[in-house]
Write a protein that holds these residues in place. Structure first.
Motif, PDB file in Angstrom:
ATOM      1  N   UNK A 118      -7.022 -17.580  16.310  1.00  0.00           N
ATOM      2  CA  UNK A 118      -7.101 -17.148  14.920  1.00  0.00           C
ATOM      3  C   UNK A 118      -7.369 -15.645  14.860  1.00  0.00           C
ATOM      4  N   UNK A 119      -8.189 -15.144  15.773  1.00  0.00           N
ATOM      5  CA  UNK A 119      -8.499 -13.710  15.793  1.00  0.00           C
ATOM      6  C   UNK A 119      -7.250 -12.880  16.066  1.00  0.00           C
ATOM      7  N   UNK A 120      -6.412 -13.353  16.983  1.00  0.00           N
ATOM      8  CA  UNK A 120      -5.174 -12.629  17.290  1.00  0.00           C
ATOM      9  C   UNK A 120      -4.233 -12.639  16.080  1.00  0.00           C
ATOM     10  N   UNK A 121      -4.143 -13.778  15.443  1.00  0.00           N
ATOM     11  CA  UNK A 121      -3.299 -13.879  14.260  1.00  0.00           C
ATOM     12  C   UNK A 121      -3.831 -13.010  13.130  1.00  0.00           C
ATOM     13  N   UNK A 122      -5.152 -12.990  12.959  1.00  0.00           N
ATOM     14  CA  UNK A 122      -5.760 -12.166  11.911  1.00  0.00           C
ATOM     15  C   UNK A 122      -5.560 -10.682  12.192  1.00  0.00           C
ATOM     16  N   UNK A 123      -5.555 -10.319  13.463  1.00  0.00           N
ATOM     17  CA  UNK A 123      -5.328  -8.926  13.829  1.00  0.00           C
ATOM     18  C   UNK A 123      -3.919  -8.490  13.409  1.00  0.00           C
ATOM     19  N   UNK A 124      -2.933  -9.309  13.726  1.00  0.00           N
ATOM     20  CA  UNK A 124      -1.558  -9.014  13.328  1.00  0.00           C
ATOM     21  C   UNK A 124      -1.443  -9.038  11.804  1.00  0.00           C
ATOM     22  N   UNK A 125      -2.080 -10.019  11.194  1.00  0.00           N
ATOM     23  CA  UNK A 125      -2.054 -10.147   9.738  1.00  0.00           C
ATOM     24  C   UNK A 125      -2.666  -8.916   9.075  1.00  0.00           C
ATOM     25  N   UNK A 126      -3.744  -8.398   9.642  1.00  0.00           N
ATOM     26  CA  UNK A 126      -4.384  -7.209   9.082  1.00  0.00           C
ATOM     27  C   UNK A 126      -3.428  -6.031   9.017  1.00  0.00           C
ATOM     28  N   UNK A 127      -2.657  -5.843  10.084  1.00  0.00           N
ATOM     29  CA  UNK A 127      -1.665  -4.755  10.100  1.00  0.00           C
ATOM     30  C   UNK A 127      -0.569  -5.010   9.065  1.00  0.00           C
ATOM     31  N   UNK A 128      -0.169  -6.263   8.942  1.00  0.00           N
ATOM     32  CA  UNK A 128       0.857  -6.632   7.971  1.00  0.00           C
ATOM     33  C   UNK A 128       0.360  -6.408   6.537  1.00  0.00           C
ATOM     34  N   UNK A 129      -0.885  -6.785   6.279  1.00  0.00           N
ATOM     35  CA  UNK A 129      -1.463  -6.605   4.949  1.00  0.00           C
ATOM     36  C   UNK A 129      -1.572  -5.123   4.594  1.00  0.00           C
ATOM     37  N   UNK A 130      -1.962  -4.329   5.575  1.00  0.00           N
ATOM     38  CA  UNK A 130      -2.091  -2.886   5.346  1.00  0.00           C
ATOM     39  C   UNK A 130      -0.713  -2.278   5.048  1.00  0.00           C
ATOM     40  N   UNK A 131       0.304  -2.690   5.808  1.00  0.00           N
ATOM     41  CA  UNK A 131       1.660  -2.168   5.596  1.00  0.00           C
ATOM     42  C   UNK A 131       2.202  -2.590   4.229  1.00  0.00           C
ATOM     43  N   UNK A 132       1.829  -3.784   3.774  1.00  0.00           N
ATOM     44  CA  UNK A 132       2.307  -4.290   2.489  1.00  0.00           C
ATOM     45  C   UNK A 132       1.498  -3.729   1.322  1.00  0.00           C
ATOM     46  N   UNK A 133       0.370  -3.090   1.617  1.00  0.00           N
ATOM     47  CA  UNK A 133      -0.476  -2.547   0.557  1.00  0.00           C
ATOM     48  C   UNK A 133      -1.153  -3.631  -0.252  1.00  0.00           C
ATOM     49  N   UNK A 134      -1.528  -4.705   0.414  1.00  0.00           N
ATOM     50  CA  UNK A 134      -2.139  -5.846  -0.271  1.00  0.00           C
ATOM     51  C   UNK A 134      -3.548  -5.507  -0.735  1.00  0.00           C
ATOM     52  N   UNK A 135      -3.901  -6.002  -1.915  1.00  0.00           N
ATOM     53  CA  UNK A 135      -5.228  -5.821  -2.473  1.00  0.00           C
ATOM     54  C   UNK A 135      -6.226  -6.769  -1.827  1.00  0.00           C
ATOM     55  N   UNK A 136      -7.458  -6.665  -2.263  1.00  0.00           N
ATOM     56  CA  UNK A 136      -8.550  -7.450  -1.670  1.00  0.00           C
ATOM     57  C   UNK A 136      -8.341  -8.955  -1.847  1.00  0.00           C
ATOM     58  N   UNK A 137      -7.925  -9.370  -3.021  1.00  0.00           N
ATOM     59  CA  UNK A 137      -7.770 -10.806  -3.282  1.00  0.00           C
ATOM     60  C   UNK A 137      -6.684 -11.419  -2.409  1.00  0.00           C
ATOM     61  N   UNK A 138      -5.531 -10.775  -2.340  1.00  0.00           N
ATOM     62  CA  UNK A 138      -4.434 -11.300  -1.527  1.00  0.00           C
ATOM     63  C   UNK A 138      -4.792 -11.228  -0.044  1.00  0.00           C
ATOM     64  N   UNK A 139      -5.520 -10.185   0.364  1.00  0.00           N
ATOM     65  CA  UNK A 139      -5.968 -10.085   1.757  1.00  0.00           C
ATOM     66  C   UNK A 139      -6.902 -11.242   2.103  1.00  0.00           C
ATOM     67  N   UNK A 140      -7.850 -11.514   1.212  1.00  0.00           N
ATOM     68  CA  UNK A 140      -8.771 -12.633   1.441  1.00  0.00           C
ATOM     69  C   UNK A 140      -8.005 -13.961   1.475  1.00  0.00           C
ATOM     70  N   UNK A 141      -7.040 -14.088   0.587  1.00  0.00           N
ATOM     71  CA  UNK A 141      -6.221 -15.297   0.540  1.00  0.00           C
ATOM     72  C   UNK A 141      -5.474 -15.500   1.855  1.00  0.00           C
ATOM     73  N   UNK A 142      -4.859 -14.440   2.361  1.00  0.00           N
ATOM     74  CA  UNK A 142      -4.103 -14.537   3.615  1.00  0.00           C
ATOM     75  C   UNK A 142      -5.024 -14.799   4.804  1.00  0.00           C
TER      76      UNK A 142
END
Length: 183
Positions: free
Chosen positions: A57-81
């Protein structure tokens, strides 16, 4: 859109949060979620990573974090993902996005459709057709246009799960069947 029940539930949950905050937030959540889902759909490697249980899960969250940053996701959508990552549902992002889009369209009173023609229509003609369909439906319509030379002439209108086939190909098919039956 698949019949993924879990995806529908997650989409409804995010939609309910957005409804409490207003239409502007619903739109923002939709565009952020769409950008993330598009990245997952366009990258088979990313989709495989999110589906693969060998990655933590940590590895997936790490990749997801980069994806969220690139997409410019807000706090709510980041928490959701991140919640999706914790629950092992990141691979469902495209389905969640598709159902969220349906909910958002229903909230806005928008109908989506596609008009297929044998030739490319001029912008003025496309606008006129769209305006006429909106008047007949009594709702706003998001209409995409495409060209299919195989229909020979006429139009094929797809709105939701309904199809109106007024193409020359369909008319010739009906005529052919009538001739075979001797009518």
């Amino acid at each position: 859109m698949t019949g993924n029940i879990a995806a529908r539930r997650y989409a409804r949950a995010l939609f309910a949060i957005g409804q409490k905050q207003g239409l502007a937030e619903l739109d923002a959540f939709g565009s952020e979620l769409s950008a993330i889902a598009k990245a997952v759909e366009e990258s088979p490697a990313l989709a495989r990573l999110f589906r693969n249980p060998l990655f933590s899960i940590e590895e997936k969250r790490s990749v997801l974090g980069k994806l969220l940053k690139a997409a410019g996701a807000g706090q709510t959508v980041s928490n959701f993902c991140n919640l999706l990552a914790d629950k092992g549902r990141l691979a469902d992002l495209p389905d969640i996005n598709a159902f969220y889009s349906l909910l958002l369209d229903a909230e806005k009173g928008v109908i989506r459709g596609e008009l297929v023609t044998a030739i490319k229509l001029a912008k003025a003609k496309r606008d006129a057709v769209k305006a006429q369909l909106e008047e007949q439906a009594g709702q706003k319509i998001e209409l995409s246009f495409s060209v299919d030379k195989d229909i020979l002439g006429g139009v094929v209108l797809k709105v939701g799960d309904r199809v109106l086939d007024a193409s020359l190909r369909a008319q010739l098919g009906i005529l052919k069947d009538n001739i075979k039956r001797g009518e």
